[in-house]
Design an enzyme around this catalytic site. Structure first.
Site, PDB file in Angstrom:
ATOM      1  N   SER A 260      12.397 -30.372  12.683  1.00  0.00           N
ATOM      2  CA  SER A 260      11.363 -29.779  12.497  1.00  0.00           C
ATOM      3  C   SER A 260      11.185 -29.072  11.126  1.00  0.00           C
ATOM      4  CB  SER A 260      11.233 -28.736  13.665  1.00  0.00           C
ATOM      5  OG  SER A 260      12.075 -27.846  13.724  1.00  0.00           O
TER       6      SER A 260
ATOM      7  N   HIS B 250      18.991 -25.348  13.575  1.00  0.00           N
ATOM      8  CA  HIS B 250      18.852 -24.578  12.245  1.00  0.00           C
ATOM      9  C   HIS B 250      20.005 -23.699  12.453  1.00  0.00           C
ATOM     10  CE1 HIS B 250      14.679 -25.846  11.738  1.00  0.00           C
ATOM     11  NE2 HIS B 250      14.457 -24.880  10.991  1.00  0.00           N
TER      12      HIS B 250
ATOM     13  N   CYS C 183      20.164 -25.188  18.811  1.00  0.00           N
ATOM     14  CA  CYS C 183      19.047 -25.282  17.943  1.00  0.00           C
ATOM     15  C   CYS C 183      19.677 -25.674  16.471  1.00  0.00           C
ATOM     16  CB  CYS C 183      17.976 -24.272  17.531  1.00  0.00           C
ATOM     17  SG  CYS C 183      16.883 -24.586  16.283  1.00  0.00           S
TER      18      CYS C 183
ATOM     19  N   CYS D 295      17.293 -32.429  16.299  1.00  0.00           N
ATOM     20  CA  CYS D 295      16.609 -31.306  16.760  1.00  0.00           C
ATOM     21  C   CYS D 295      16.753 -31.163  18.276  1.00  0.00           C
ATOM     22  CB  CYS D 295      15.128 -31.172  16.069  1.00  0.00           C
ATOM     23  SG  CYS D 295      14.004 -29.910  16.942  1.00  0.00           S
ATOM     24  N   ASN D 296      17.139 -30.471  18.854  1.00  0.00           N
ATOM     25  CA  ASN D 296      17.194 -30.203  20.294  1.00  0.00           C
ATOM     26  C   ASN D 296      15.906 -30.141  21.002  1.00  0.00           C
ATOM     27  OD1 ASN D 296      20.468 -29.625  20.952  1.00  0.00           O
ATOM     28  ND2 ASN D 296      19.675 -28.411  19.336  1.00  0.00           N
TER      29      ASN D 296
END
Length: 271
Positions: A9, A187, A185, A72-73
């Site tokens: 994302s 990130h 996540c 990305c989960n």
């Protein structure tokens, strides 16, 4: 044609790309951050699936990748089954929270899952817990504020600022007496070092990087064997490229330039 495309994302999943390149430096890789639709974690299931399908369609047309890694989960738990149905000839590797690993290392049998709101609320996590961590209590925390910090500020922030950003989440899990925090996540991978420092020795931070990358390399190897064993030729002049779907802020381009400089990537521009 490229070997791997990593789709996220935003720029949070870059550690997956870098880990794969450490193992297979000759791999031709592209990273795509769907920055226009960031943050995915605040979208509902239908919105997530629609955004991912649109991105993947463009990726397949432009790059013809052998493997697409959903780094990305939130993308994975919501859209992986749909992607495999819509694009049956494309190989996908998904990312799921490392609940199995957390259960292996937890001594207190209390584990924490730090993720996006969409991932935290998805029933897939309950299935993973029931399968791999039946005897554990699992505490969930969706943290859009921390994710936004990582995407828009962390790459130019100081170590102290990154540590400060982690403290609220760590405090939450410490109060629940967890001894493991799962980075659910991608990130969060970019501040894993700082988060572990804030956790100290009482809480272990785990992620799914190794498992996902090993899976991606495994399926890639099988593809190569199917194609008469023709391995990708090493191209020392090739640099992995970073693409985004758009800029939401004037400072975004500066941040992406900083990311490319740090990771030695080539900025491909807007996809």
């Amino acid at each position: 044609m490229v070997d791997f495309v990593f789709l996220d994302s935003g720029t949070g999943g870059i550690p997956y790309l870098m880990h794969l390149l450490e193992i297979k430096p000759d791999a031709k890789c592209v990273y795509v951050g769907d920055t226009v639709n960031f943050p995915y974690g605040e979208k509902n299931h239908e919105q997530i699936v629609s955004a991912v399908l649109n991105c993947v369609k463009v990726i397949i047309e432009k790059f013809s990748p052998k493997v697409i890694v959903l780094a990305c989960n939130t993308m994975s738990v919501n859209s992986l089954d749909v992607l495999r149905e819509v694009f049956p000839n494309q190989i996908f590797v998904g990312t799921v929270p490392a609940i199995k690993l957390a259960a292996k290392v937890s001594k207190k049998r209390k584990i924490g899952l730090l993720a996006t709101k969409a991932t935290v609320e998805h029933p897939y996590n309950k299935d993973l817990k029931n399968h791999f961590a039946q005897d554990c209590q699992m505490f969930l925390r969706g943290d859009p504020k921390l994710i936004s910090f990582i995407e828009h500020e962390s790459f130019t922030a100081t170590s102290r600022e990154r540590e400060e950003a982690c403290k609220e989440a760590v405090k939450y899990f410490a109060q629940k007496d967890c001894d493991v925090i799962i980075l659910g996540c991608t990130h969060f991978l970019n501040i894993k070092k700082e988060m572990q420092k804030v956790c100290g020795s009482d809480i272990q931070v785990v992620d799914s990087v190794e498992g996902v990358v090993n899976r991606a390399l495994d399926v890639f190897s099988k593809i190569q064997k199917t194609n008469d064993g023709n391995e990708s030729k090493i191209n020392t002049n090739y640099r992995a490229k970073l693409f985004v779907t758009g800029f939401n802020d004037k400072k975004d381009k500066k941040e992406y330039d900083e990311i490319c400089s740090r990771y030695k990537l080539e900025f491909g521009g807007i996809l």
